[in-house]
Write an enzyme that holds these catalytic residues in place. Structure first.
Site, PDB file in Angstrom:
ATOM      1  N   CYS A  28      25.337  29.277  53.606  1.00 43.17           N
ATOM      2  CA  CYS A  28      24.385  29.115  52.492  1.00 43.17           C
ATOM      3  C   CYS A  28      24.736  27.560  52.125  1.00 43.17           C
ATOM      4  O   CYS A  28      25.768  27.733  52.458  1.00 43.17           O
ATOM      5  CB  CYS A  28      24.752  29.933  51.649  1.00 43.17           C
ATOM      6  SG  CYS A  28      24.368  29.430  49.835  1.00 43.17           S
ATOM      7  N   THR A  51      24.006  26.631  49.353  1.00 43.72           N
ATOM      8  CA  THR A  51      23.874  26.505  47.679  1.00 43.72           C
ATOM      9  C   THR A  51      24.939  25.338  46.746  1.00 43.72           C
ATOM     10  O   THR A  51      24.600  24.448  45.999  1.00 43.72           O
ATOM     11  CB  THR A  51      23.382  27.016  47.230  1.00 43.72           C
ATOM     12  OG1 THR A  51      22.587  28.122  47.758  1.00 43.72           O
ATOM     13  CG2 THR A  51      23.758  27.238  45.520  1.00 43.72           C
TER      14      THR A  51
HETATM   15  P1  5GP Z   1      26.897  36.364  55.080  1.00 45.56           P
HETATM   16  O1  5GP Z   1      26.943  37.626  54.982  1.00 45.56           O
HETATM   17  O2  5GP Z   1      25.504  35.474  56.580  1.00 45.56           O
HETATM   18  O3  5GP Z   1      27.556  35.112  54.898  1.00 45.56           O
HETATM   19  O4  5GP Z   1      25.851  36.191  53.661  1.00 45.56           O
HETATM   20  C1  5GP Z   1      24.437  36.661  53.382  1.00 45.56           C
HETATM   21  C2  5GP Z   1      23.662  36.468  52.749  1.00 45.56           C
HETATM   22  O5  5GP Z   1      23.298  34.751  52.453  1.00 45.56           O
HETATM   23  C3  5GP Z   1      22.761  36.789  52.647  1.00 45.56           C
HETATM   24  O6  5GP Z   1      22.032  38.614  52.051  1.00 45.56           O
HETATM   25  C4  5GP Z   1      22.188  36.005  50.774  1.00 45.56           C
HETATM   26  O7  5GP Z   1      21.920  36.670  49.502  1.00 45.56           O
HETATM   27  C5  5GP Z   1      22.445  34.233  51.772  1.00 45.56           C
HETATM   28  N1  5GP Z   1      21.364  33.716  52.188  1.00 45.56           N
HETATM   29  C6  5GP Z   1      20.822  33.685  53.546  1.00 45.56           C
HETATM   30  N2  5GP Z   1      19.934  33.132  54.076  1.00 45.56           N
HETATM   31  C7  5GP Z   1      20.849  32.222  52.988  1.00 45.56           C
HETATM   32  C8  5GP Z   1      19.981  30.531  52.532  1.00 45.56           C
HETATM   33  O8  5GP Z   1      18.906  30.127  53.326  1.00 45.56           O
HETATM   34  N3  5GP Z   1      19.806  29.925  51.350  1.00 45.56           N
HETATM   35  C9  5GP Z   1      21.390  30.189  50.690  1.00 45.56           C
HETATM   36  N4  5GP Z   1      21.588  30.255  49.848  1.00 45.56           N
HETATM   37  N5  5GP Z   1      21.712  31.875  50.642  1.00 45.56           N
HETATM   38  C10 5GP Z   1      21.549  32.230  51.620  1.00 45.56           C
END
Ligand code: 5GP
Length: 348
Positions: free
Chosen positions: A186, A188
């Site tokens: 992400c 953001t």
């Molecule tokens: P991780 O477990 O990889 O740290 O986080 C997974 C979460 O990241 C997903 O469930 C979703 O909420 C968020 N996420 C997935 N793809 C994106 C993206 O392209 N941009 C953003 N801002 N969040 C994402």
């Protein structure tokens, strides 16, 4: 004048769980299964509340099969066709109670959601996922979907503050996805400067949800089994994983071979990779808020699942929780300035 909230907000990396006296003799005594009754659907859940994210590369049918065999949950990504759903459901009826069908807010998504739910009546869960769960339009969308599917359990998000958790629950959602910005792919926080440290978000949102009889998912930011423990310790009912489940046989994304090393592609759902694949490119008015990475190929996901569950059982024995349900009640977090001793590097 802009306001500054000076309360300290914490991430997983800022805390550790303090051990407590315990009568448990062995990790094998720990029960990780949970059961919930949902506020709005009034349906019951029984399972091990760790879930795969609804991302192309993680929320696959193959992942659902592997995870369901451990009673874990999968939010299936929204890009499977109705026919693919039908075929999967016919061959794997026992996995259906452990998965959700995902949708965004577009009319196309709603039409497809209705088709899938009709074609596969055994699906109990709908995951309504948008990057920004704060818009009035999204609240209205949750109300509309609740009216369309009065008996389904609805997950909705993402948000990070108690008042919005309450609003979405009152609009008809049962389980709120919590997390803005903590995800491994992400961007953001970099692109928009918006976010909330995940441990504090979970602590505050769990409190708000539980006060109304709702539930929450801690979504994003877990980098190791210890972070999953901390999310449950902070009060999460479910913990959703993306990056920790990437790179496996069951994950989507191409496998690449470079210099004799096997790698798999993992990308955010609003990365330019995903937008090019599904929407024909990144619209000009928006920045891509996700990145694309190559992760080391990690083989069968079953080994990773056992590692995560082993960490959870271990944490429960350290604090004397015979059941996962008791973990948050027995958790005291201590603030730390260092997590691990990295003299030999910081890989596992
Ligand atoms: P991780 O477990 O990889 O740290 O986080 C997974 C979460 O990241 C997903 O469930 C979703 O909420 C968020 N996420 C997935 N793809 C994106 C993206 O392209 N941009 C953003 N801002 N969040 C994402």
């Amino acid at each position: 004048m802009p306001r500054i909230d000076t309360d300290i907000k914490l991430d997983f990396k800022d805390v550790l769980v303090r051990p407590k006296r315990s009568t448990l003799k062995s990790r094998s005594e720990v029960d990780l299964m949970r059961s919930f009754i949902f506020r709005n659907s009034t349906k019951t859940y029984n399972g091990l509340p760790v879930m795969a994210a609804n991302m192309d590369t993680v929320g696959t049918f193959e992942m659902a099969k592997a995870l369901a065999s451990h009673s874990l949950f999968t939010c299936i990504h929204k890009h499977y066709s109705v026919d693919e759903w039908k075929a999967f459901a016919a061959e794997n009826p026992s996995t259906l109670k452990n998965l959700a069908v995902s949708a965004g807010t577009s009319q196309t998504d709603v039409v497809k959601l209705a088709q899938i739910v009709k074609a596969v009546p055994a699906i109990d869960y709908i995951c309504l996922d948008v990057a920004n769960g704060y818009s009035e339009l999204f609240v209205q969308h949750v109300k509309t979907v609740r009216e369309m599917f009065p008996e389904h359990t609805i997950m909705a998000g993402n948000v990070v503050t108690g008042e919005m958790v309450e609003e979405l629950i009152l609009a008809g959602a049962d389980i709120i996805k919590v997390g803005i910005g903590p995800g491994s792919v992400c961007t953001t926080r970099k692109k928009a400067g918006v976010g909330y440290p995940q441990l504090s978000a979970v602590l505050e949102c769990a409190d708000a949800a539980h006060g109304l009889g709702g539930h929450i998912i801690s979504d994003g930011g877990c980098t190791c089994p210890g972070d999953v423990v901390k999310a449950f310790g902070a009060g999460a009912d479910y913990v959703m994983l993306g990056g920790m489940l990437a790179g496996h046989d069951q994950s989507g994304g191409e496998t690449i071979e470079r210099n004799g090393k096997k790698l798999k592609l993992f990308y955010g759902m609003s990365s330019s990779t995903a937008m090019t694949k599904h929407a024909g490119g990144v619209a000009e008015y928006r920045a891509s808020e996700g990145k694309t990475v190559e992760v080391t190929y990690r083989g069968d996901v079953n080994g990773t699942v056992l590692d995560i569950l082993g960490g959870l059982r271990s944490a429960c024995t350290y604090v004397g929780a015979g059941k996962l349900k008791e973990l948050s009640r027995r958790t005291t977090f201590i603030r730390v300035t260092q997590q691990t001793n990295n003299i030999f590097g910081n890989s596992s």
